[in-house]
Design a protein around this motif. Structure first.
Motif, PDB file in Angstrom:
ATOM      1  N   GLU A 290       0.775  -1.164  -0.074  1.00 23.81           N
ATOM      2  CA  GLU A 290      -0.212  -0.166   0.074  1.00 23.81           C
ATOM      3  C   GLU A 290       1.047   1.060   0.125  1.00 23.81           C
ATOM      4  O   GLU A 290       2.169   1.218   0.074  1.00 23.81           O
ATOM      5  N   SER A 291       0.539   3.034  -0.190  1.00 26.60           N
ATOM      6  CA  SER A 291       0.360   3.883  -0.154  1.00 26.60           C
ATOM      7  C   SER A 291       1.691   3.515   0.993  1.00 26.60           C
ATOM      8  O   SER A 291       1.445   3.491   2.329  1.00 26.60           O
ATOM      9  N   GLY A 292       3.060   4.644   1.139  1.00 25.83           N
ATOM     10  CA  GLY A 292       3.166   4.457   2.323  1.00 25.83           C
ATOM     11  C   GLY A 292       4.764   4.113   2.224  1.00 25.83           C
ATOM     12  O   GLY A 292       6.094   4.568   3.593  1.00 25.83           O
ATOM     13  N   GLY A 293       4.816   2.433   1.622  1.00 26.62           N
ATOM     14  CA  GLY A 293       6.239   2.006   1.724  1.00 26.62           C
ATOM     15  C   GLY A 293       7.509   2.373   0.870  1.00 26.62           C
ATOM     16  O   GLY A 293       6.821   2.769  -0.643  1.00 26.62           O
ATOM     17  N   LEU A 294       8.227   1.266   1.434  1.00 31.01           N
ATOM     18  CA  LEU A 294       9.379   1.229  -0.006  1.00 31.01           C
ATOM     19  C   LEU A 294       9.268   0.170  -0.749  1.00 31.01           C
ATOM     20  O   LEU A 294       9.614  -0.394  -0.050  1.00 31.01           O
ATOM     21  N   TYR A 295       8.685   0.950  -2.192  1.00 36.30           N
ATOM     22  CA  TYR A 295       9.231  -0.853  -3.069  1.00 36.30           C
ATOM     23  C   TYR A 295      10.262   0.025  -3.993  1.00 36.30           C
ATOM     24  O   TYR A 295      10.058   0.916  -5.248  1.00 36.30           O
ATOM     25  N   LEU A 296      11.074  -0.714  -4.906  1.00 34.74           N
ATOM     26  CA  LEU A 296      12.185  -0.793  -4.761  1.00 34.74           C
ATOM     27  C   LEU A 296      12.854  -2.081  -5.275  1.00 34.74           C
ATOM     28  O   LEU A 296      13.395  -2.711  -4.871  1.00 34.74           O
ATOM     29  N   SER A 297      13.293  -1.765  -7.004  1.00 35.74           N
ATOM     30  CA  SER A 297      14.140  -2.500  -7.535  1.00 35.74           C
ATOM     31  C   SER A 297      15.541  -2.344  -8.437  1.00 35.74           C
ATOM     32  O   SER A 297      14.664  -1.201  -9.173  1.00 35.74           O
ATOM     33  N   VAL A 298      16.591  -3.431  -8.276  1.00 37.70           N
ATOM     34  CA  VAL A 298      17.122  -2.136  -9.126  1.00 37.70           C
ATOM     35  C   VAL A 298      17.578  -3.084  -9.865  1.00 37.70           C
ATOM     36  O   VAL A 298      17.673  -4.697  -9.450  1.00 37.70           O
TER      37      VAL A 298
END
Ligand code: BTN
Length: 224
Positions: free
Chosen positions: A50-58
């Motif tokens: 949900e909104s508010g989290g950090l979602y990162l892919s590299v």
């Protein structure tokens, strides 16, 4: 040790999974999203996004050596980021980051022929979670909202620093993880193996001791 910075950074408002976008990018490019509609966790699980989290892919060139330590190296990168807030976090083998007894972040590595897609989810500004997730967020711990942008840039810097440590001094990853490892000395189960979790090998495998014999667990989950 200085880390490389990503060549390109995409920040989307909504995506199915940042992992899928990162697979189409070139090496050292990163993608973030405010929301994921089908966030992926390990072992086919989903990741609450949900909104508010950090979602990162590299997307990075697959490490030529010590690939099996990549997940742990990223665990240390996330732990370093969180220690910047004076939080003592623990690593539950192989890729869960815990604060006290609640999950704060998770790591998913997907390898293909030449590339490794590093996916990191950190619970940042969420105010609540479904109970069954047993999760917490930085907001719930620190009682203040954080800037996702600042956190993402610091996380990327730690990611590239620890990719470099992995290639130059992989033994440092094992040392650092060993200091933060949770449940050492506890009884653990992995498939048909049951034994006392005594730490990790130089390859990052979990070591379970049973009846005087030491068994290596290469992947999967340890149940405590
Ligand atoms: C886990 O603990 O199960 C791993 C969770 C990994 C979640 C991240 S969020 C960014 C990236 N995109 C995904 O769909 N998953 C990873």
């Amino acid at each position: 040790m200085e880390g490389k910075v990503p060549l390109k950074l995409l920040w989307l408002s909504k995506v199915s999974s940042t992992q899928e976008v990162a697979k189409r990018l070139s090496f050292n490019c990163a993608v973030l999203s405010n929301i994921q509609t089908s966030g992926k966790g390990t072992a086919g699980k989903s990741w609450h996004s949900e909104s508010g989290g950090l979602y990162l892919s590299v997307n990075v060139e697959q490490p030529k050596k010590s690939l099996e330590l990549l997940s742990l190296a990223m665990g240390v990168a996330v732990a370093k980021l969180l220690e910047g807030f004076n939080l003592l976090v623990g690593i539950k083998w192989v890729n869960d980051i815990y604060f006290q007894d609640k999950k704060l972040a998770g790591i998913l590595i997907e390898n293909s022929k030449n590339s490794s897609i590093i996916g990191i989810g950190i619970n940042v500004n969420q105010v609540s979670f479904p109970k069954e997730l047993n999760a917490t967020s930085l907001y719930l711990i620190l009682q203040r909202e954080l800037s996702l942008k600042e956190l993402a840039l610091e996380l990327l810097s730690q990611v590239f620093i620890y990719l470099e440590v992995l290639s130059k001094a992989p033994e440092r990853i094992v040392q650092e993880v060993s200091k933060k490892l949770l449940y050492v000395g506890k009884l653990a189960t992995s498939g048909s193996i049951k034994g006392t979790f005594i730490g990790i090998s130089e390859n990052g495998y979990a070591l379970l001791k049973s009846n005087g014999k030491v068994y290596q667990v290469r992947s999967g989950e340890l149940k405590f």
